[in-house]
Design a protein around this motif. Sequence first.
Motif, PDB file in Angstrom:
ATOM      1  N   HIS A  25     -53.674 -31.386 -17.708  1.00 61.50           N
ATOM      2  CA  HIS A  25     -52.146 -31.172 -17.631  1.00 61.50           C
ATOM      3  C   HIS A  25     -51.703 -30.707 -16.319  1.00 61.50           C
ATOM      4  N   LEU A  62     -43.402 -38.210 -20.349  1.00 60.89           N
ATOM      5  CA  LEU A  62     -44.364 -37.579 -19.561  1.00 60.89           C
ATOM      6  C   LEU A  62     -45.194 -38.399 -18.549  1.00 60.89           C
ATOM      7  N   HIS A  70     -47.715 -36.224 -15.940  1.00 60.65           N
ATOM      8  CA  HIS A  70     -48.058 -34.995 -16.432  1.00 60.65           C
ATOM      9  C   HIS A  70     -49.561 -35.061 -16.879  1.00 60.65           C
ATOM     10  N   LEU A  91     -43.922 -34.277 -32.965  1.00 62.37           N
ATOM     11  CA  LEU A  91     -44.989 -35.018 -32.067  1.00 62.37           C
ATOM     12  C   LEU A  91     -46.386 -34.676 -32.211  1.00 62.37           C
ATOM     13  N   THR A  92     -47.149 -35.727 -32.389  1.00 62.07           N
ATOM     14  CA  THR A  92     -48.543 -35.618 -32.665  1.00 62.07           C
ATOM     15  C   THR A  92     -48.847 -35.512 -31.138  1.00 62.07           C
ATOM     16  N   HIS A  93     -50.378 -35.108 -31.054  1.00 58.52           N
ATOM     17  CA  HIS A  93     -51.053 -35.293 -29.647  1.00 58.52           C
ATOM     18  C   HIS A  93     -50.899 -36.747 -29.223  1.00 58.52           C
ATOM     19  N   ASP A 118     -46.033 -40.543 -24.478  1.00 58.60           N
ATOM     20  CA  ASP A 118     -44.487 -40.304 -24.287  1.00 58.60           C
ATOM     21  C   ASP A 118     -44.118 -40.962 -22.749  1.00 58.60           C
ATOM     22  N   ASP A 148     -48.600 -38.856 -29.790  1.00 61.66           N
ATOM     23  CA  ASP A 148     -47.195 -39.184 -29.291  1.00 61.66           C
ATOM     24  C   ASP A 148     -47.076 -38.544 -28.038  1.00 61.66           C
ATOM     25  N   LEU A 149     -47.451 -37.456 -27.662  1.00 59.97           N
ATOM     26  CA  LEU A 149     -47.361 -36.659 -26.628  1.00 59.97           C
ATOM     27  C   LEU A 149     -48.028 -37.303 -25.353  1.00 59.97           C
ATOM     28  N   TYR A 150     -49.125 -37.906 -25.598  1.00 61.40           N
ATOM     29  CA  TYR A 150     -50.013 -38.533 -24.485  1.00 61.40           C
ATOM     30  C   TYR A 150     -49.379 -39.951 -24.221  1.00 61.40           C
TER      31      TYR A 150
END
Length: 230
Positions: A166, A146, A151, A135-137, A143, A139-141
């Motif tokens: 966070h 999340l 989150h 995952l890239t940043h 997701d 992707d995480l943002y």
Amino acid sequence: DYRRRTGKGIYLDQSQNEVGISFWGPAMLEYIVNGHIATRIGNRDPYMCPHGAFPCLGNDRWVNIAVTADEEWRALCRTMGHPEWAAEPRFATLLGRKENEDELEQLIAQWTKDYTAEQLMATLQAVGVPAGVALTHADLYSDPQLRHRGHFVPLEHKEIGIHHYHMPPYRLSKTPAHLWKAAPCLGEDNEFVYKEILGYSDEEVAQLLLDGVITTEHDVPDIMKPQRPK
């Protein structure tokens, strides 16, 4: 335990260096028994093969694959359309795969490059092969899990505007965490800290300012201040 049983304390001598060495058990044993000094191995693993990140469709997209047993290796071979690889002496066992790891990784990469990381993750997990998207940043943002967990919390920062912070990764049922304020700039909370918490008078705070004890945000050079994103 000793204090509970006797009511007395003891002097505890604990070396940070020695504590760290305890995490190197396998590597230390490999040196003591075989004289082999551990070196960097990147994404590889001494007990799993294949084990690494493989290129996928898209810009800098990767899928992580970790084969932990021969059964998973055979499932991976079938999924790649090459079940015969599982019977070849060079790949049939963990030892053989480790000895031919460079070639094996090239063959897998030739297969993964034609699919998206998400496709490969779903396909491999469905047949029991551990796999996941790198995952890239971004992707995480974005997701959904999340997001559902809340989150990332948007808060207004005095200098850079809206910034996403966070939340703690744990959730406490009795005392849930709550982010209510963005990170302060230098000196931003002086009034509250010195007067409300420490109980200084206006005159005392003014004298601390005159004496240079307290630094205000106006004293910070512009080059050191956070910049609002364009």
